[in-house]
Design a protein around this motif. Structure first.
Motif, mmCIF file in Angstrom:
data_model
loop_
_atom_site.group_PDB
_atom_site.id
_atom_site.type_symbol
_atom_site.label_atom_id
_atom_site.label_comp_id
_atom_site.label_asym_id
_atom_site.label_seq_id
_atom_site.Cartn_x
_atom_site.Cartn_y
_atom_site.Cartn_z
ATOM 1 N N VAL A 199 5.207 3.237 17.288
ATOM 2 C CA VAL A 199 6.515 3.424 16.707
ATOM 3 C C VAL A 199 6.408 4.325 15.447
ATOM 4 N N GLY A 200 5.194 4.665 15.069
ATOM 5 C CA GLY A 200 5.049 5.460 14.001
ATOM 6 C C GLY A 200 3.695 6.015 13.872
ATOM 7 N N VAL A 201 3.644 7.249 13.067
ATOM 8 C CA VAL A 201 2.360 7.685 12.747
ATOM 9 C C VAL A 201 2.287 7.905 11.179
ATOM 10 N N ILE A 202 1.442 7.738 10.503
ATOM 11 C CA ILE A 202 1.209 7.430 9.148
ATOM 12 C C ILE A 202 0.746 9.040 8.816
ATOM 13 N N SER A 203 1.310 9.623 7.582
ATOM 14 C CA SER A 203 0.878 10.991 7.312
ATOM 15 C C SER A 203 -0.866 10.792 6.748
ATOM 16 N N PRO A 204 -1.526 11.946 6.816
ATOM 17 C CA PRO A 204 -3.107 11.661 6.363
ATOM 18 C C PRO A 204 -3.006 11.285 5.018
ATOM 19 N N ARG A 205 -4.229 10.431 4.713
ATOM 20 C CA ARG A 205 -4.266 9.859 3.522
ATOM 21 C C ARG A 205 -5.693 10.165 2.904
ATOM 22 N N GLY A 206 -6.685 10.371 3.668
ATOM 23 C CA GLY A 206 -8.107 10.796 3.387
ATOM 24 C C GLY A 206 -8.500 9.416 3.083
ATOM 25 N N SER A 207 -9.757 9.287 2.386
ATOM 26 C CA SER A 207 -10.492 8.426 2.439
ATOM 27 C C SER A 207 -10.401 7.389 1.115
ATOM 28 N N ILE A 208 -10.611 6.182 1.316
ATOM 29 C CA ILE A 208 -10.214 5.287 -0.132
ATOM 30 C C ILE A 208 -11.587 4.432 0.015
ATOM 31 N N PHE A 209 -12.467 4.512 -1.036
ATOM 32 C CA PHE A 209 -13.786 3.791 -1.188
ATOM 33 C C PHE A 209 -14.568 4.113 -0.007
ATOM 34 N N PHE A 210 -14.614 5.361 0.608
ATOM 35 C CA PHE A 210 -15.568 5.817 1.643
ATOM 36 C C PHE A 210 -15.047 5.175 2.736
ATOM 37 N N GLN A 211 -13.816 4.760 3.117
ATOM 38 C CA GLN A 211 -13.008 4.413 4.300
ATOM 39 C C GLN A 211 -12.125 5.386 4.758
ATOM 40 N N ASP A 212 -12.246 5.967 5.938
ATOM 41 C CA ASP A 212 -11.365 6.882 6.388
ATOM 42 C C ASP A 212 -9.718 6.262 6.656
ATOM 43 N N GLN A 213 -9.030 6.690 6.081
ATOM 44 C CA GLN A 213 -7.769 5.663 6.030
ATOM 45 C C GLN A 213 -6.915 6.299 7.291
ATOM 46 N N ASP A 214 -7.246 7.385 7.945
ATOM 47 C CA ASP A 214 -6.411 7.872 9.006
ATOM 48 C C ASP A 214 -7.026 7.472 10.379
ATOM 49 N N ASP A 215 -8.134 7.084 10.468
ATOM 50 C CA ASP A 215 -8.736 6.782 11.692
ATOM 51 C C ASP A 215 -8.679 5.072 11.956
ATOM 52 N N GLN A 216 -7.195 4.594 11.833
ATOM 53 C CA GLN A 216 -7.041 3.334 11.781
ATOM 54 C C GLN A 216 -5.869 3.227 12.640
ATOM 55 N N ILE A 217 -5.687 1.779 13.573
ATOM 56 C CA ILE A 217 -4.134 1.669 13.935
ATOM 57 C C ILE A 217 -3.648 0.467 13.414
ATOM 58 N N PHE A 218 -2.429 0.128 13.283
ATOM 59 C CA PHE A 218 -1.686 -0.986 12.661
ATOM 60 C C PHE A 218 -0.911 -1.742 13.768
ATOM 61 N N LEU A 219 -0.888 -3.189 13.863
ATOM 62 C CA LEU A 219 -0.213 -3.839 14.833
ATOM 63 C C LEU A 219 -0.004 -5.141 14.087
ATOM 64 N N PRO A 220 1.044 -5.850 14.493
ATOM 65 C CA PRO A 220 1.497 -7.174 14.326
ATOM 66 C C PRO A 220 0.301 -8.169 13.851
ATOM 67 N N ILE A 223 0.953 -1.253 0.046
ATOM 68 C CA ILE A 223 -0.080 0.059 -0.152
ATOM 69 C C ILE A 223 0.935 1.236 0.072
ATOM 70 N N ASN A 224 0.673 2.237 -0.948
ATOM 71 C CA ASN A 224 1.382 3.449 -0.934
ATOM 72 C C ASN A 224 0.937 4.542 0.129
ATOM 73 N N PHE A 225 1.789 4.864 1.007
ATOM 74 C CA PHE A 225 1.722 5.962 1.841
ATOM 75 C C PHE A 225 3.072 6.327 2.611
ATOM 76 N N THR A 226 2.837 7.601 3.161
ATOM 77 C CA THR A 226 4.131 7.964 3.951
ATOM 78 C C THR A 226 4.163 8.048 5.305
ATOM 79 N N MET A 227 5.296 7.993 5.899
ATOM 80 C CA MET A 227 5.023 8.320 7.525
ATOM 81 C C MET A 227 5.173 9.524 7.843
ATOM 82 N N ARG A 228 4.361 10.013 8.970
ATOM 83 C CA ARG A 228 4.521 11.493 9.250
ATOM 84 C C ARG A 228 5.771 11.565 10.434
ATOM 85 N N GLN A 229 5.622 10.300 11.062
ATOM 86 C CA GLN A 229 6.695 10.361 12.062
ATOM 87 C C GLN A 229 7.181 8.767 12.239
ATOM 88 N N GLY A 230 8.113 8.624 12.877
ATOM 89 C CA GLY A 230 8.746 7.279 13.118
ATOM 90 C C GLY A 230 8.951 6.365 11.952
#
Lengths: 423, 237
Positions: A200-221, A137-144
């Motif tokens: 360990v990191g924060v993802i830069s804002p991505r907006g919505s994709i297919f009507f799903q807010d990509q920024d209101d998510q967290i990622f873990l192993p 998935i294409n994205f950039t890190m804001r932090q970490g």
């Protein structure tokens, strides 16, 4: 009668009846504004979808458990839990001997969760995913940074936050999210006290994709998500990035045969998984939007026809009202062609003015929609193309000429003596 | 050469199988410089005769030669051109365009001609009827007599050979009517053929020759022995 004096004459006639002229063209105004808005909406939606493709990453396949119709929605949308996609499937797809063009394979589970820090709790969605997520998935890190292979395979207690989750949790306290320990409590099951994870990191804002807010998510192993939060042993989706767009078709069939042998599927109809090409999904969406805009354009065309009938009606009234004037014009030397030209011009000019007002109104409405969509966070484009303006002008003049033709012919064919005597 | 020559001119009106003869064989000539009055009671066919002579209508049968040419074979478009260039009309009810200035009303025939100097021609025509002081007035801002003078200027503007006047004084008081007749006589003095349609003997006596029509036939055709000359009017120079 030359062009300029015809224009001058027609303008004088129309401005003498401003109110009626405006009411006459209202139908054209609405029809043309409708066409402009619909074309702008279509172009905006298209730019939105294309923007999403490029942001999501191209050449992406999505493998979901359960068989669904190619063009229909996935089975999960109907609340059906299908458990047939497993970690072993993901491993099999990583076999470069069987799927040579898989650049990266990324397995996922998802769920709702509450994220707690410093007495604050935020409801959000979590993704249990593997270290290949950034490769797919294409994205950039804001932090970490995103968690790495070691952390992933070692089930390290780490998390990466979407930007809005990070802002909600830490924004008020003005704290640096990196290194903070958050607690994640699954909405479904698992740890009631909350699973402690280090950010360990924060993802830069991505907006919505297919009507799903990509920024209101967290990622873990992945395994933390599967075992500690959801208590499951299957996958909900596998994303696969193909190394080149030429190989997408081939890879779809490679993936299908790998999974068929994994699942011991003999006949295609028995397949318990679905492989979707993101580009195909987008083309389905595009088909839907273009069908919708075709339908709306048909509605606008009906508005134009109704507007044209309004023109027809008022031009007939005008010809009747001005019968004596027509008689006089004929008596002083106007031929049929000159009278025909005058009334066609009048109808054409009326609808042209209606078209221009409609274009302005349509552009204004399209711009307001654009502002609204941008406000809602969509990557919307404000497009009023020269082609749609040209089309609107052409269609409105044509409407005037078509619906003005009968009244104009009627005027041109009037007998001058009868016309002069008309009361 | 005669300006107008008609021989056994007939006109029928056909209305759902009912044929009404209006002109039943009319013959006469009009020479250059004539001032002809066509007189007759209503229903006599005098207006129909004028419409045919003025190319607003066509005869059913018979010959109509205008300036030596048989008009039967003229196309509708050519008739429109003749109405524009060779004849002018003055109507009882003026027929000016509403919401339009005096000057623009006079320019109306020029819109349909190939001439270029519209403004100059219209101003000249208005000067001929003594209305240079009303150029920018709207047609509803002037008196009935002035309206009819605008109508004459409009008939005059394209330099026609014949002016047809259909009851031009019918809607006017006698003073205004006198002015109109004075203008028509002056135009005739300048060499234009005037054909006046009226049912009033007083008006007809301003002409040089009177043709009386009754039931579609000419019952008399004679010169006026004691012609009325309209008083000179200070408005008309």
């Amino acid at each position: 009668m030359n062009f300029f004096s015809t224009i001058k004459l027609v303008f004088r006639t129309l401005t003498a009846r401003k109110g009626r002229s405006f009411l006459t063209i209202l139908g054209i105004v609405i029809g043309v504004a409708g066409v402009i808005v619909i074309i702008a909406l279509g172009a905006g939606a298209q730019s939105l979808i294309l923007g999403q493709i490029t942001r999501l990453g191209s050449n992406l396949l999505s493998i979901q458990p359960g068989k669904s119709n190619e063009k229909g929605p996935p089975a999960q949308l109907f609340g059906i839990v299908v458990t047939t996609l497993t970690n072993a499937d993901a491993s099999a797809l990583r076999d470069t001997g069987k799927v040579p063009h898989a650049a990266a394979v990324n397995a996922n589970v998802r769920g709702g969760a509450a994220v707690i820090w410093g007495g604050k709790s935020v409801d959000t969605n979590f993704w249990g995913t593997d270290y290949n997520y950034p490769a797919v998935i294409n994205f950039t890190m804001r932090q970490g940074r995103f968690f790495d292979q070691q952390e992933d395979l070692g089930d390290a207690s780490v998390a990466v936050l979407g930007s809005s989750v990070a802002d909600e949790l830490f924004g008020g306290a003005d704290a640096d999210p990196i290194g903070q320990i958050i607690k994640v409590r699954s909405a479904a099951s698992g740890e009631s006290a909350g699973l402690p994870l280090r950010v360990v990191g924060v993802i830069s804002p991505r907006g919505s994709i297919f009507f799903q807010d990509q920024d209101d998510q967290i990622f873990l192993p992945l395994q933390l998500g599967q075992e500690r939060l959801l208590g499951i042993h299957y996958l909900q989706a596998i994303n696969l990035k193909v190394d080149s767009s030429d190989q997408v078709r081939q890879t779809v069939s490679d993936v299908t045969s790998v999974l068929n042998s994994q699942h011991r599927v003999k006949r295609e109809a028995d397949a318990d998984f679905t492989v979707r090409n993101i580009a195909d999904a987008i083309s389905i969406l595009t088909t839907i939007t273009s069908a919708l805009s075709l339908f709306l354009t048909a509605m606008a065309a009906i508005a134009l026809v109704v507007g044209g009938i309004g023109i027809l009606n008022i031009m007939l009234v005008t010809v009747a009202e001005r019968t004596r004037e027509i008689g006089l014009r004929k008596a002083v030397g106007a031929g049929q062609a000159a009278i025909l030209k005058q009334f066609l011009f009048e109808a054409g000019l009326l609808t042209l003015i209606g078209g221009l007002i409609g274009i302005a109104l349509g552009a204004l409405i399209s711009y307001l929609i654009y502002l609204l969509m941008v406000y809602l966070g969509y990557d919307w484009a404000f497009v009023v193309s020269p082609a749609s303006v040209g089309l609107a002008i052409g269609v409105s003049i044509l409407t005037g000429i078509i619906f003005g033709l009968y009244p104009a012919l009627k005027a041109a064919r009037l007998n001058p003596i009868d016309a002069l005597r008309y009361e | 050469m005669n300006i107008i020559r008609v021989e056994n001119l007939e006109k029928d009106y056909v209305n759902e199988d009912l044929i009404t003869p209006v002109l039943r064989g009319v013959s006469f000539d009009v020479s250059p410089g004539e001032f002809l009055a066509i007189m007759g009671p209503s229903g006599s066919g005098k207006s129909t005769l004028m419409h045919i002579l003025g190319f607003l209508d066509r005869a059913s049968r018979g010959l109509y030669e205008f300036e030596g040419q048989d008009t039967k074979k003229f196309s509708d478009q050519y008739l429109a051109e003749l109405r524009n260039e060779r004849v002018g009309f003055v109507f009882q009810s003026f027929n000016l365009l509403a919401r339009t200035t005096v000057l623009d009303n006079v320019k109306l025939p020029l819109l349909y001609s190939k001439k270029k100097n519209h403004d100059q021609l219209a101003r000249q025509a208005l000067a001929d009827v003594g209305l240079t002081h009303r150029l920018d007035y709207y047609s509803n801002q002037i008196s009935g007599g002035e309206k009819q003078r605008v109508a004459i200027a409009r008939a005059l503007v394209n330099g026609p050979a014949v002016i047809f006047a259909d009851e031009p004084t019918g809607n006017l008081d006698s003073k205004s009517g006198n002015t109109i007749m004075r203008i028509l006589q002056k135009l005739n003095d300048q060499g234009r053929v005037i054909i006046l349609v009226t049912h009033e003997t007083d008006t007809a006596n301003h002409a040089k020759r009177i043709i009386r029509v009754k039931d579609g036939r000419i019952i008399s055709d004679e010169s006026v022995r004691q012609r009325t000359i309209a008083d000179s009017d200070e408005l008309v120079k």
